[in-house]
Design a protein around this motif. Sequence first.
Motif, PDB file in Angstrom:
ATOM      1  N   GLY A  20       0.849  -1.188   0.000  1.00  0.00           N
ATOM      2  CA  GLY A  20       0.000   0.000   0.000  1.00  0.00           C
ATOM      3  C   GLY A  20       0.884   1.238   0.000  1.00  0.00           C
ATOM      4  N   ILE A  21       0.269   2.401   0.112  1.00  0.00           N
ATOM      5  CA  ILE A  21       1.067   3.630   0.215  1.00  0.00           C
ATOM      6  C   ILE A  21       0.985   4.157   1.644  1.00  0.00           C
ATOM      7  N   THR A  22       2.000   4.897   2.014  1.00  0.00           N
ATOM      8  CA  THR A  22       2.081   5.411   3.377  1.00  0.00           C
ATOM      9  C   THR A  22       1.115   6.577   3.590  1.00  0.00           C
ATOM     10  N   ALA A  23       0.865   6.879   4.845  1.00  0.00           N
ATOM     11  CA  ALA A  23       0.029   8.038   5.190  1.00  0.00           C
ATOM     12  C   ALA A  23       0.657   9.310   4.634  1.00  0.00           C
ATOM     13  N   HIS A  24       1.989   9.391   4.668  1.00  0.00           N
ATOM     14  CA  HIS A  24       2.696  10.555   4.117  1.00  0.00           C
ATOM     15  C   HIS A  24       2.379  10.712   2.631  1.00  0.00           C
ATOM     16  N   ALA A  25       2.427   9.613   1.876  1.00  0.00           N
ATOM     17  CA  ALA A  25       2.139   9.662   0.438  1.00  0.00           C
ATOM     18  C   ALA A  25       0.690  10.069   0.186  1.00  0.00           C
ATOM     19  N   ALA A  26      -0.234   9.516   0.959  1.00  0.00           N
ATOM     20  CA  ALA A  26      -1.652   9.847   0.790  1.00  0.00           C
ATOM     21  C   ALA A  26      -1.890  11.332   1.061  1.00  0.00           C
ATOM     22  N   GLU A  27      -1.204  11.857   2.070  1.00  0.00           N
ATOM     23  CA  GLU A  27      -1.328  13.270   2.411  1.00  0.00           C
ATOM     24  C   GLU A  27      -0.784  14.151   1.281  1.00  0.00           C
TER      25      GLU A  27
END
Length: 120
Positions: A20-27
């Motif tokens: 998946g992608i990290t919370a940082h990437a989603a932000e």
Amino acid sequence: MKFTEEHEWLMVDGDVVVVGITAHAAEQLGDVVFVELPEVGTEVVADDEVVVIESVKAASDILAPVDGEIVEVNEAIVEEPGKVNEDPEGAAWFFKLRVEDLSALDDMMDEAAYKAFIAD
């Protein structure tokens, strides 16, 4: 969990790696509005473009972190792409990859190293 410089997270479950992608990437992406996932059974090589994500800010590709075969995809995020923003490091995983050589993950960052990486 392991992390890549492309802001993906990986969780090992036997010979399968959940990606998946990290919370940082989603932000950084902003509100995700579209996700295109690969077909189950697809053989991928590390750094192949596997997933397309579109957000209100940009379009991005998720790359295969290691060689393997796609064994499952998360259809829930295709139907509701906003889940990627709501729970990026949990329910909004992208795909599961059967991996023959798990040692390919050895050089990836652990959580502490990833936090230091994004702090720079």
